[in-house]
Design a protein around this motif. Structure first.
Motif, PDB file in Angstrom:
ATOM      1  N   LEU A  37       0.821  -1.210   0.000  1.00  0.00           N
ATOM      2  CA  LEU A  37       0.000   0.000   0.000  1.00  0.00           C
ATOM      3  C   LEU A  37       0.854   1.259   0.000  1.00  0.00           C
ATOM      4  CD1 LEU A  37      -2.919   1.153   0.301  1.00  0.00           C
ATOM      5  CD2 LEU A  37      -2.601   0.954   2.770  1.00  0.00           C
ATOM      6  N   LEU A  38       1.979   1.212   0.712  1.00  0.00           N
ATOM      7  CA  LEU A  38       2.801   2.404   0.893  1.00  0.00           C
ATOM      8  C   LEU A  38       3.976   2.524  -0.076  1.00  0.00           C
ATOM      9  CD1 LEU A  38       2.908   2.481   4.799  1.00  0.00           C
ATOM     10  CD2 LEU A  38       1.345   3.696   3.261  1.00  0.00           C
ATOM     11  N   LYS A  39       4.147   1.563  -0.962  1.00  0.00           N
ATOM     12  CA  LYS A  39       5.339   1.561  -1.820  1.00  0.00           C
ATOM     13  C   LYS A  39       5.416   2.737  -2.778  1.00  0.00           C
ATOM     14  CE  LYS A  39       3.890  -1.432  -5.594  1.00  0.00           C
ATOM     15  NZ  LYS A  39       4.105  -2.713  -6.245  1.00  0.00           N
ATOM     16  N   ALA A  40       4.285   3.299  -3.150  1.00  0.00           N
ATOM     17  CA  ALA A  40       4.284   4.413  -4.109  1.00  0.00           C
ATOM     18  C   ALA A  40       4.405   5.780  -3.428  1.00  0.00           C
ATOM     19  CB  ALA A  40       3.017   4.362  -4.943  1.00  0.00           C
ATOM     20  N   LEU A  41       4.560   5.790  -2.127  1.00  0.00           N
ATOM     21  CA  LEU A  41       4.673   7.075  -1.419  1.00  0.00           C
ATOM     22  C   LEU A  41       5.920   7.824  -1.845  1.00  0.00           C
ATOM     23  CD1 LEU A  41       3.799   6.191   2.277  1.00  0.00           C
ATOM     24  CD2 LEU A  41       2.455   7.546   0.681  1.00  0.00           C
ATOM     25  N   LYS A  42       5.799   9.124  -1.826  1.00  0.00           N
ATOM     26  CA  LYS A  42       6.960   9.985  -2.059  1.00  0.00           C
ATOM     27  C   LYS A  42       7.466  10.458  -0.708  1.00  0.00           C
ATOM     28  CE  LYS A  42       5.295  11.526  -6.549  1.00  0.00           C
ATOM     29  NZ  LYS A  42       4.315  10.490  -6.685  1.00  0.00           N
ATOM     30  N   GLU A  43       8.754  10.702  -0.641  1.00  0.00           N
ATOM     31  CA  GLU A  43       9.383  11.074   0.629  1.00  0.00           C
ATOM     32  C   GLU A  43       8.697  12.267   1.297  1.00  0.00           C
ATOM     33  OE1 GLU A  43      13.805  12.269   2.215  1.00  0.00           O
ATOM     34  OE2 GLU A  43      13.656  11.000   0.432  1.00  0.00           O
ATOM     35  N   ASP A  44       8.243  13.239   0.515  1.00  0.00           N
ATOM     36  CA  ASP A  44       7.635  14.432   1.109  1.00  0.00           C
ATOM     37  C   ASP A  44       6.260  14.152   1.730  1.00  0.00           C
ATOM     38  OD1 ASP A  44       6.317  14.099  -1.334  1.00  0.00           O
ATOM     39  OD2 ASP A  44       6.244  16.243  -1.764  1.00  0.00           O
ATOM     40  N   GLN A  45       5.673  12.988   1.474  1.00  0.00           N
ATOM     41  CA  GLN A  45       4.386  12.630   2.068  1.00  0.00           C
ATOM     42  C   GLN A  45       4.525  12.058   3.481  1.00  0.00           C
ATOM     43  OE1 GLN A  45       3.282  10.152  -1.527  1.00  0.00           O
ATOM     44  NE2 GLN A  45       1.255  10.923  -0.937  1.00  0.00           N
ATOM     45  N   LEU A  46       5.711  11.598   3.824  1.00  0.00           N
ATOM     46  CA  LEU A  46       5.900  10.855   5.067  1.00  0.00           C
ATOM     47  C   LEU A  46       5.672  11.679   6.326  1.00  0.00           C
ATOM     48  CD1 LEU A  46       9.075   8.810   4.120  1.00  0.00           C
ATOM     49  CD2 LEU A  46       6.678   8.053   4.100  1.00  0.00           C
ATOM     50  N   ASP A  47       6.019  12.952   6.281  1.00  0.00           N
ATOM     51  CA  ASP A  47       5.972  13.781   7.473  1.00  0.00           C
ATOM     52  C   ASP A  47       4.911  14.874   7.415  1.00  0.00           C
ATOM     53  OD1 ASP A  47       8.030  12.367   8.860  1.00  0.00           O
ATOM     54  OD2 ASP A  47       9.491  13.339   7.553  1.00  0.00           O
ATOM     55  N   GLN A  48       3.981  14.736   6.482  1.00  0.00           N
ATOM     56  CA  GLN A  48       2.870  15.672   6.385  1.00  0.00           C
ATOM     57  C   GLN A  48       1.669  15.081   7.125  1.00  0.00           C
ATOM     58  OE1 GLN A  48       3.175  18.746   4.995  1.00  0.00           O
ATOM     59  NE2 GLN A  48       5.309  18.108   4.817  1.00  0.00           N
ATOM     60  N   PRO A  49       1.017  15.871   7.985  1.00  0.00           N
ATOM     61  CA  PRO A  49      -0.187  15.348   8.657  1.00  0.00           C
ATOM     62  C   PRO A  49      -1.210  14.882   7.620  1.00  0.00           C
ATOM     63  CG  PRO A  49       0.474  17.437   9.626  1.00  0.00           C
ATOM     64  CD  PRO A  49       1.315  17.244   8.388  1.00  0.00           C
ATOM     65  N   MET A  50      -1.882  13.794   7.923  1.00  0.00           N
ATOM     66  CA  MET A  50      -2.862  13.237   6.995  1.00  0.00           C
ATOM     67  C   MET A  50      -4.098  14.126   6.896  1.00  0.00           C
ATOM     68  SD  MET A  50      -2.189   9.271   8.021  1.00  0.00           S
ATOM     69  CE  MET A  50      -3.504   8.573   7.077  1.00  0.00           C
ATOM     70  N   ALA A  51      -4.317  14.958   7.893  1.00  0.00           N
ATOM     71  CA  ALA A  51      -5.379  15.972   7.930  1.00  0.00           C
ATOM     72  C   ALA A  51      -5.026  16.877   9.100  1.00  0.00           C
ATOM     73  CB  ALA A  51      -6.745  15.313   8.127  1.00  0.00           C
ATOM     74  N   PRO A  52      -5.627  18.067   9.162  1.00  0.00           N
ATOM     75  CA  PRO A  52      -5.316  18.946  10.296  1.00  0.00           C
ATOM     76  C   PRO A  52      -5.568  18.232  11.633  1.00  0.00           C
ATOM     77  CG  PRO A  52      -6.559  20.138   8.629  1.00  0.00           C
ATOM     78  CD  PRO A  52      -6.553  18.691   8.214  1.00  0.00           C
ATOM     79  N   GLY A  53      -4.556  18.275  12.490  1.00  0.00           N
ATOM     80  CA  GLY A  53      -4.661  17.644  13.802  1.00  0.00           C
ATOM     81  C   GLY A  53      -4.461  16.142  13.808  1.00  0.00           C
ATOM     82  N   LYS A  54      -4.149  15.550  12.667  1.00  0.00           N
ATOM     83  CA  LYS A  54      -3.947  14.097  12.566  1.00  0.00           C
ATOM     84  C   LYS A  54      -2.461  13.783  12.500  1.00  0.00           C
ATOM     85  CE  LYS A  54      -8.311  13.010  12.349  1.00  0.00           C
ATOM     86  NZ  LYS A  54      -8.951  12.274  13.419  1.00  0.00           N
ATOM     87  N   TRP A  55      -2.148  12.500  12.663  1.00  0.00           N
ATOM     88  CA  TRP A  55      -0.765  12.050  12.592  1.00  0.00           C
ATOM     89  C   TRP A  55      -0.264  12.049  11.153  1.00  0.00           C
ATOM     90  CZ3 TRP A  55      -1.800   7.066  15.881  1.00  0.00           C
ATOM     91  CH2 TRP A  55      -1.913   7.409  17.225  1.00  0.00           C
ATOM     92  N   THR A  56       1.064  12.031  11.032  1.00  0.00           N
ATOM     93  CA  THR A  56       1.696  11.843   9.737  1.00  0.00           C
ATOM     94  C   THR A  56       1.753  10.341   9.433  1.00  0.00           C
ATOM     95  OG1 THR A  56       3.937  11.573  10.612  1.00  0.00           O
ATOM     96  CG2 THR A  56       3.188  13.854  10.193  1.00  0.00           C
TER      97      THR A  56
END
Length: 169
Positions: A37-56
């Motif tokens: 599921l996560l193999k296509a992630l880009k590095e800049d997505q890893l540390d961005q909150p998934m939504a305001p107030g949510k975890w990365t």
């Protein structure tokens, strides 16, 4: 399936997610499903909150790994000392203190999840039916070894579902 005397109602949703599934099979494949599921992630997505107030995404992976380690310890503790009283943990405090950032952390957590899953599977394979029914308590509530395995897999299934929804948006 564990019955409701083997766990606190808080865990009901996780256990229900495992209806119809084999726990050994889920322990074997969920880590790989997560990795796929996560193999296509880009590095800049890893540390961005998934939504305001949510975890990365990194924090979610750290949370999954922390939770599985804690649940694995609980299984070991109950098997070695039936009736043992264990404490709960504050998942938000754990994530906050985890410092889950960067691509190295992402790779380390993915490797940790896969390794821990193998260790869990190995431990489960060594238990007999009577051992899976052993109980301890967590924050004063009964919990069985069997329920903990269902909770581990249900917790991962929960996060797989949430991540799939997040990544498909």
């Amino acid at each position: 399936m564990p019955d409701t005397t083997e766990y606190h109602a808080f865990y009901q949703g996780y256990i229900e997610q495992m209806k119809g599934y084999s726990i050994p099979e889920r322990l074997s494949i969920q880590g790989f499903l997560l990795e796929e599921l996560l193999k296509a992630l880009k590095e800049d997505q890893l540390d961005q909150p998934m939504a305001p107030g949510k975890w990365t995404l990194n924090q979610v992976l750290g949370h999954i790994l922390d939770t599985e380690k804690i649940m694995h310890y609980r299984i070991l503790a109950i098997c070695r000392d039936p009736g043992v009283a264990l404490t709960g943990f504050d998942q938000d405090a754990y994530v906050e203190r985890g410092r889950f950032r960067g691509v190295e952390t992402f790779q380390s957590n993915m490797n940790g999840i896969l390794l821990n899953r193998n260790l869990l599977r190995f431990f489960l394979d060594g238990l007999d039916e009577d051992q899976t029914l052993l109980k301890g308590t967590i924050d004063g509530h009964p919990i069985s070894v069997r329920a903990l395995y269902f909770i581990i897999c249900g917790h991962m299934q929960h996060h797989l579902y949430l991540l799939e929804r997040y990544l498909s948006d």
